[in-house]
Design a protein around this motif. Sequence first.
Motif, short mmCIF file in Angstrom:
data_model
loop_
_atom_site.label_atom_id
_atom_site.label_comp_id
_atom_site.label_asym_id
_atom_site.label_seq_id
_atom_site.Cartn_x
_atom_site.Cartn_y
_atom_site.Cartn_z
N ASN A 170 41.21 35.13 35.87
CA ASN A 170 40.98 33.92 36.60
C ASN A 170 41.80 34.30 37.76
O ASN A 170 41.93 33.22 38.63
N MET A 171 42.13 35.60 38.01
CA MET A 171 42.81 35.92 39.34
C MET A 171 41.85 36.55 40.15
O MET A 171 42.23 37.10 41.25
N LEU A 172 40.59 36.81 39.83
CA LEU A 172 39.69 37.36 40.40
C LEU A 172 38.47 36.58 41.05
O LEU A 172 38.25 35.61 40.25
N ASN A 173 37.90 36.78 42.11
CA ASN A 173 36.80 36.38 42.60
C ASN A 173 35.78 37.37 43.20
O ASN A 173 36.24 38.67 43.34
N ASP A 174 34.72 37.12 43.81
CA ASP A 174 33.96 37.99 44.61
C ASP A 174 34.71 38.84 45.58
O ASP A 174 34.32 39.79 45.86
N GLU A 175 35.09 38.17 46.31
CA GLU A 175 35.88 38.80 47.52
C GLU A 175 37.11 39.73 47.14
O GLU A 175 36.99 40.97 47.65
N ILE A 176 37.87 39.29 46.16
CA ILE A 176 38.76 40.41 45.72
C ILE A 176 38.07 41.45 44.88
O ILE A 176 38.68 42.59 45.11
N TYR A 177 37.06 41.36 44.17
CA TYR A 177 36.67 42.35 43.36
C TYR A 177 35.82 43.28 44.29
O TYR A 177 35.82 44.49 44.05
N GLY A 178 35.44 42.79 45.44
CA GLY A 178 34.73 43.33 46.43
C GLY A 178 35.66 44.52 47.29
O GLY A 178 35.28 45.56 47.44
N ARG A 179 36.92 43.95 47.51
CA ARG A 179 37.72 44.84 48.08
C ARG A 179 38.19 45.79 47.08
O ARG A 179 38.54 46.93 47.60
N ILE A 180 38.47 45.76 45.72
CA ILE A 180 38.67 46.47 44.92
C ILE A 180 37.52 47.76 44.92
O ILE A 180 37.91 48.81 44.78
N ARG A 181 36.17 47.25 44.89
CA ARG A 181 35.30 48.27 44.84
C ARG A 181 35.10 49.04 46.26
O ARG A 181 34.92 50.38 46.11
N THR A 182 35.53 48.20 47.22
CA THR A 182 35.64 49.11 48.51
C THR A 182 36.61 50.16 48.36
O THR A 182 36.48 51.41 48.90
N LEU A 183 37.81 49.68 48.00
CA LEU A 183 38.85 50.84 47.80
C LEU A 183 38.38 51.98 46.70
O LEU A 183 38.77 53.27 46.95
N ALA A 184 37.76 51.81 45.66
CA ALA A 184 37.29 52.80 44.61
C ALA A 184 36.29 53.82 45.31
O ALA A 184 36.43 54.77 45.01
N ARG A 185 35.49 52.99 45.90
CA ARG A 185 34.12 53.79 46.61
C ARG A 185 34.76 54.67 47.88
O ARG A 185 34.23 55.71 48.11
N SER A 186 36.03 54.20 48.38
CA SER A 186 36.35 55.15 49.39
C SER A 186 37.46 56.21 48.99
O SER A 186 38.07 56.87 49.82
#
Length: 188
Positions: free
Chosen positions: A142-158
């Motif tokens: 309940n501490m995640l949402n689309d925006e935070i998960y999107g930033r995490i995915r961006t970090l992983a993909r970069s």
Amino acid sequence: MESLVVPALILLAVVAGVTVAYRAARRRKAAHGASRSRPAATPQELARAAAGRLSEDEHRRLYALIAQGQAMAAIKFYYESTGEGLRASRDAVGALAAHPQPYRSPEPVQALQEDDDEPQRFAYRYRAIASKGDVTREVSSNMLNDEIYGRIRTLARSGETEAAANALTRHSDITLKQAREFIELLDD
């Protein structure tokens, strides 16, 4: 006189029901019309935003497909690269074809910890699922949402997998080892 009371009551109930249904339909139509009155993004803005979701290699490959006239392959590639919906991918590729965008390297990604001291708790649980082959991992928090998960995915993909794993650990109740396993499934 008593014989007319029952039919009159039935008639009043029907009239009241029709009136309520009519008003509800008008409210629904007004709400639907209000949601359509928002100004849509211009094709140039859509193209700019779509180009921003792509890495340099993805940007180059997408424009190669567009230049070769392979619109369906370009839409499929954009869909798979960004995780956007099919309609959004179609619109994005159309905008990119009509309004070509140069590749712009993203701003340096700052760690999520700088953005917020204490993760916000939401009223719902967000589920993030990653899989590769027959390996699947899920994070529910309940501490995640689309925006935070999107930033995490961006970090992983970069390529910043450690920062992504730390951010995922910070915004969920999993260990760093579990977060690294999850991030491994994202960074390809």
